[in-house]
Structure formats: C-alpha cells, structure tokens
Enzyme design. Sequence first.
Site, PDB file in Angstrom:
ATOM      1  N   HIS A  20     -26.186  44.599  26.932  1.00 26.98           N
ATOM      2  CA  HIS A  20     -25.703  45.475  25.861  1.00 26.98           C
ATOM      3  C   HIS A  20     -25.649  44.748  24.522  1.00 26.98           C
ATOM      4  O   HIS A  20     -24.725  44.972  23.732  1.00 26.98           O
ATOM      5  CB  HIS A  20     -24.310  46.032  26.205  1.00 26.98           C
ATOM      6  CG  HIS A  20     -24.367  47.208  27.138  1.00 26.98           C
ATOM      7  ND1 HIS A  20     -24.676  48.472  26.718  1.00 26.98           N
ATOM      8  CD2 HIS A  20     -24.159  47.300  28.472  1.00 26.98           C
ATOM      9  CE1 HIS A  20     -24.644  49.309  27.754  1.00 26.98           C
ATOM     10  NE2 HIS A  20     -24.343  48.626  28.839  1.00 26.98           N
ATOM     11  N   GLY A 111     -30.299  50.479  37.525  1.00 30.16           N
ATOM     12  CA  GLY A 111     -30.158  49.385  36.564  1.00 30.16           C
ATOM     13  C   GLY A 111     -31.341  48.436  36.559  1.00 30.16           C
ATOM     14  O   GLY A 111     -31.254  47.333  36.024  1.00 30.16           O
ATOM     15  N   ASP A 158     -36.122  46.383  27.688  1.00 32.56           N
ATOM     16  CA  ASP A 158     -36.822  46.772  28.912  1.00 32.56           C
ATOM     17  C   ASP A 158     -38.332  46.834  28.705  1.00 32.56           C
ATOM     18  O   ASP A 158     -39.104  46.252  29.477  1.00 32.56           O
ATOM     19  CB  ASP A 158     -36.290  48.122  29.410  1.00 32.56           C
ATOM     20  CG  ASP A 158     -34.778  48.099  29.610  1.00 32.56           C
ATOM     21  OD1 ASP A 158     -34.216  46.988  29.701  1.00 32.56           O
ATOM     22  OD2 ASP A 158     -34.166  49.169  29.665  1.00 32.56           O
ATOM     23  N   LYS A 202     -28.995  57.129  33.065  1.00 37.70           N
ATOM     24  CA  LYS A 202     -28.852  56.917  31.621  1.00 37.70           C
ATOM     25  C   LYS A 202     -29.267  58.139  30.803  1.00 37.70           C
ATOM     26  O   LYS A 202     -28.809  58.340  29.690  1.00 37.70           O
ATOM     27  CB  LYS A 202     -29.708  55.721  31.174  1.00 37.70           C
ATOM     28  CG  LYS A 202     -28.899  54.616  30.603  1.00 37.70           C
ATOM     29  CD  LYS A 202     -29.743  53.500  29.995  1.00 37.70           C
ATOM     30  CE  LYS A 202     -31.033  53.202  30.713  1.00 37.70           C
ATOM     31  NZ  LYS A 202     -32.230  53.294  29.891  1.00 37.70           N
TER      32      LYS A 202
HETATM   33  C1  GLA Z   1     -30.502  49.781  29.125  1.00 37.83           C
HETATM   34  C2  GLA Z   1     -31.278  49.844  27.803  1.00 37.83           C
HETATM   35  C3  GLA Z   1     -31.512  48.435  27.288  1.00 37.83           C
HETATM   36  C4  GLA Z   1     -30.210  47.645  27.222  1.00 37.83           C
HETATM   37  C5  GLA Z   1     -29.467  47.727  28.555  1.00 37.83           C
HETATM   38  C6  GLA Z   1     -28.114  47.057  28.497  1.00 37.83           C
HETATM   39  O1  GLA Z   1     -31.292  49.206  30.115  1.00 37.83           O
HETATM   40  O2  GLA Z   1     -32.518  50.486  27.988  1.00 37.83           O
HETATM   41  O3  GLA Z   1     -32.154  48.500  26.028  1.00 37.83           O
HETATM   42  O4  GLA Z   1     -29.418  48.091  26.160  1.00 37.83           O
HETATM   43  O5  GLA Z   1     -29.289  49.066  28.959  1.00 37.83           O
HETATM   44  O6  GLA Z   1     -28.256  45.692  28.275  1.00 37.83           O
END
Ligand code: GLA
Length: 385
Positions: A20, A111, A158, A202
């Site tokens: 984050h 995740g 990511d 998400k």
């Molecule tokens: C998700 C988002 C990333 C990052 C993570 C938390 O995977 O896509 O960009 O913010 O959460 O680290």
Amino acid sequence: MGKTPALVRAPGRVNLIGEHIDYCGLPVFPMAIQRSVRIAFDARRDQQIRLANRDPAFPASTFTLTQQIPPAPAGNWGNYARAAAQALVQRFPDLRGIDAIVESDLPIAAGLSSSSALVVAMALAILHANGVTMAPLELMDLLARGERYVGTAGGGMDQSIILGAQAGCASRIDFHPLRLTPTRLPADWRFIVAWSLVHAEKSGAARQAYNDRPRQCDEARRLIATRLGLQDDASYPTLLAAAPVAKLLDLAGTTLSGVLAKRFRHVVTEGARVRQAETAMARGDLAAFGLLLDASHQSLRDDYEVSHPELDQLVELAREAGAAGARLTGAGFGGSVVALCPAARAAAVLAELEARFYAPRGAAGAVGRYAFEAEASGGAEVVRG
Ligand code: GLA
C-alpha cells in the site's frame, strides 16, 4: 480457433514487502510467481474481442474495440479484458480484435494479482495479434492507468512486476520514473504463500475500503508538506528527502487526525522497511528479512487497518511453525499471507498450516492449491507466436 493458436502467459505476483505504498510513489519489492494466466488466441479481421474461459464459473464475454468501451456490470471478469483493450485502443486506434480462450491456475481474489495478470495477458495478446510492439516500461505505465477502468485506484506495482520480473529474482520497483532493480533470491530461502480462504474482491466489496486509503494518504501528505513549508503537491519521496522519518512522525502526531496519522505512519515506516529488506536479501540475512515482514504485518494490521482475523491467524501459525517472519500480502481485507523460512523448514511450515489452519476449516483436501512455495518466475511473454 485455429489449430495452433498463439499463446501468451502472464504470471501472478507475491509482494514481499512495500504494501500500500506504490500509489504514494514509494518503492515496493515484489516477485512474479510460477502460477499464471494463459490466453490462447487468434487474430480476427474485425474489431470484436470474443472471450471464453476454461473455468465455467466465468461466462463468455464479447465486446468491440471502440474509443469508449462500455463496461460489463461491476465485478464481471470481462472488465479486466476491457480495461486492457480500452487502454490500447486509445493509444492505437485501428486495432483488430481476437478470439481468446483464457485459463489460469492463479487463485482469484487471493492477493496474488490474478486480475492484473489477466489485464497484462490480454494486452500482450492484442498487441501480438496486431503486430504492434511497445517498450516494456511504457506498457507497464499504460496498463497501470488502464486497470483503473474497473474502478479501483491502484498503483503500478502489479502490472510492472508481471511484465518486468526476472526469474530467480525479486525486484525493487521505483516510480516516477518507473524502473525495476532485481535482487537474486538466496538459494536457501523459501517464500510460502498461503490463502486465508477469504476472497478479497478489489473490484467488488473491498473496493471502497481500498480506494479510501490512497485518498487518506494524499490528504496526510498535503498537510505534512505544508507543515514542512513545501509545496502542497510535494510527493512522499520529496517529504522523505526533506526530513528524517522520526521528524515526519513527530509532525504527524501534532498535525494529523488519529486515522490520518496512522495511515501516514504506515506509509513512511513501510518505505524504510523496503530499503532494509532489499539489503537484507542481498546479504542473505534471513532473520532480518523475517523481522521486517513481521513489522510490516503489524503496521498493516494496526495502522493501515487492512488485515483480517484469518490473515492474522495464518501469520501467527506460520511463525509458530518456524517461519522467520510473515505478513499479509497484496491489498489485504482477505487474500493471502507470505512467510519466509529456510528451505529446510518449508515442508514443516506447510504441514503445520495444513493441520492447524486448513484441516479445521475442512479445506485440507485442496491445500496444494491454497498454500505453496512461491518460485520467482520471469515476466509475461508470448509463449507461441
Ligand atoms: C493492489 C494494487 C497495487 C497495490 C496493492 C497494495 O494489489 O493493485 O497497486 O496498491 O494492492 O500494496
């Protein structure tokens, strides 16, 4: 579909540390893993994208490449394909479509970035079908912005690691400007990934909670920048260059409300942990890396408030089983943990997690899908042209 359709592969990722903080412009330290999304595809003559999924839980989806591609209802998997298509078609207006079959062995909403792996695989398939190439860094940036099509205000971690990973390595990702710096994993380290059995959607239920965090960080950043006499658009890296972490935390204590102070503390301390973790890995200092994982989890749980009781329990169990450290990985609110242990202990840690976490939840039968040793994989690629 032709006899031997072309094939692309995009790996999932596990973020080792730096959670984050990508959307705050601070470096993160993930690696790609051996599980992936694969898309077999044929070029079409028209602008249609026809998508099927080998998993019957995901119904077929068709759309047309236009400048404004209308989204499917929120939460529909096809929106990740639309996100990639929309980003590319705005850059290259005359793209032709594809017939595509998607398959994946990445757990969904765990995740591990199954969604960004789909975005990246889709983008590579469309580019390849059209004979178009893009510089990797440019594509990472385009797709990071493009994925916001699904309504999540994510950072760029990511898409960058999925495209830019090197086999056998974790990579520090710096933003503005974007660059990746690999560090080889010590041969006797093992990272174990274990899913909490709690979906962290998400683009669904967790979206609001996720999107609140970048807003809070930005508000905190602006207030601290002003207190330091900097422009109110000064970035987190600028704040960290202007004052030591201890001074920033002092200022946060006197300037920010309780919630904003906690969010700010997570961001600046996590930023420091990334640098320390990269050094610990380069030195092969497993114990130091483990302590940083533990500190990161505590900060994500208490200050950033993105953990979940099932994640906390997995972290505890992994440590009790002999891991050097463990923490939630990815956005949180469910999803997975990552634990570090010496190679010689990996089987024992996995066995303990099976006995103490998965078996009591009736999930021991599928434990191989839920908990596994992560292998640092290379980035996304066209496997067959
Ligand atoms: C998700 C988002 C990333 C990052 C993570 C938390 O995977 O896509 O960009 O913010 O959460 O680290």
